[in-house]
Design an enzyme around this catalytic site. Structure first.
Site, PDB file in Angstrom:
ATOM      1  CG  HIS A   1     -18.345  -5.921  50.254  1.00 19.97           C
ATOM      2  ND1 HIS A   1     -17.098  -6.103  50.689  1.00 19.97           N
ATOM      3  CD2 HIS A   1     -19.155  -7.159  51.636  1.00 19.97           C
ATOM      4  CE1 HIS A   1     -16.854  -6.724  51.891  1.00 19.97           C
ATOM      5  NE2 HIS A   1     -17.938  -6.479  52.609  1.00 19.97           N
TER       6      HIS A   1
ATOM      7  CB  CYS B   1     -35.470   6.965  42.037  1.00 21.95           C
ATOM      8  SG  CYS B   1     -36.972   5.613  41.804  1.00 21.95           S
TER       9      CYS B   1
ATOM     10  N   GLY C   1      -6.954 -14.170  46.849  1.00 26.68           N
ATOM     11  CA  GLY C   1      -7.509 -12.680  46.632  1.00 26.68           C
ATOM     12  C   GLY C   1      -7.509 -11.466  47.880  1.00 26.68           C
TER      13      GLY C   1
END
Ligand code: BV8
Ligand code: ZN
Length: 239
Positions: free
Chosen positions: A107, A136, A176
């Site tokens: 992720h 940026c 977990g």
């Protein structure tokens, strides 16, 4: 079987003992904020500053947290030199700080930013970004956190490596995670189908508990070091 490959799959529970809230438990991140308001491309397009504030707070929190014995135990399994992969859903960077090297981030990471226009991506370890939203340096467009939001595809190479490891593994530790978020939660199912022995480590039962070959009920920071002790794997040699 007999290949000795170990795959460790982790979720937010592994960082709980470092003081980082999980998502779906009582007091979790999604109790105070609707994931659809902060963790989707639509939410970012609607209010980038609000979304950035949410991630900036999580960066600050993760920066002040320390890896716990669960992170260190996972790094110690890798340090034995057996075929190994860690595939984590976590974005906090604590596995890396505990010494894990063979890891894929399913992720993304709180510590990487990506340009919304030119796709330039780079590491940014500052716990707080000012002013928000950041821009940026290559093209001037807005930057976004390089995490995977809901309705976005997982990074193909990372997910592919995890799928391959799931099919090859002899032992899989699922640590977990509530096993509710897909496609990450499909990895433990794929491993079971390929004949791996799958052990879930979680103080609570989850949607996956009935499928797992074994459920070890307890906090990861207690159960994992105990398993290593029983297996004769030293915890200290890492990093
Ligand atoms: C996609 C990252 C397609 C950023 C996160 C209906 C059915 C099936 C799927 C879907 C559906 N509707 C929508 C979907 C898809 C959706 C999904 O799965 N939704 C679920 C919730 C229904 N998935 C997606 O959208 C994914 N993308 O499908 O794309 C596509 C394809 C092609 C082209 C375009 C699109 C993307 C999902 C990624 C979401 N990103 N966040 C950020 O962090 O802000 S989600 C979020 O959940 C977290 O970040 C985390 O990574 C993830 C998993 O959560 P867990 O880590 O498991 O945490 P949780 O709180 O749930 O559980 C903690 C556990 O720890 C508990 O079990 C607890 O008991 C335990 N615990 C507590 N203390 C301890 C402990 N364990 C051990 N020790 C302790 N001490
Ligand atoms: Zn750019």
């Amino acid at each position: 079987m007999g290949r000795g490959n170990v795959l460790v799959l982790t979720g937010a529970g592994v960082s709980r003992e470092s003081g980082i809230a999980t998502f779906r438990d009582a007091g979790g991140v999604w109790e105070g904020v609707d994931p659809m308001q902060v963790a989707t491309p639509r939410a970012f397009a609607a209010d980038p500053k609000f979304v950035w504030r949410f991630y900036d707070a999580r960066r600050a929190h993760a920066a002040s947290a320390q890896p716990n014995p669960a992170h260190r135990a996972i790094a110690a399994i890798e340090a034995t030199g057996r075929p190994f992969l860690l595939a984590t859903q976590n974005v906090d960077g604590l596995h890396e700080r505990a010494g894990s090297k063979k890891l894929v981030r399913l992720h993304g990471s709180l510590w990487r930013v990506r340009c919304t226009a030119c796709a330039a991506e780079h590491e940014d370890l500052r716990p707080k970004l000012e002013p928000l939203p950041p821009h940026c340096t290559v093209c001037g467009a807005m930057l976004r956190p390089a995490v995977v939001w809901f309705e976005e595809p997982l990074p193909m190479i990372e997910f592919g490596r995890a799928q391959f490891a799931a099919r090859e593994a002899e032992l899989v530790l699922v640590v977990g995670t509530s096993s509710l978020v897909y496609p990450a939660a499909s990895l433990q199912m794929a491993a079971l189908e390929s004949g791996a022995y799958v052990v879930e480590i979680n103080p609570e039962t989850t949607s996956f508990s009935a499928e797992a070959n074994e459920h070890l009920a307890g906090p990861a920071g207690v159960v994992l070091p105990a398993l290593l002790l029983a297996a004769g794997i030293p915890m200290e040699q890492v990093v």
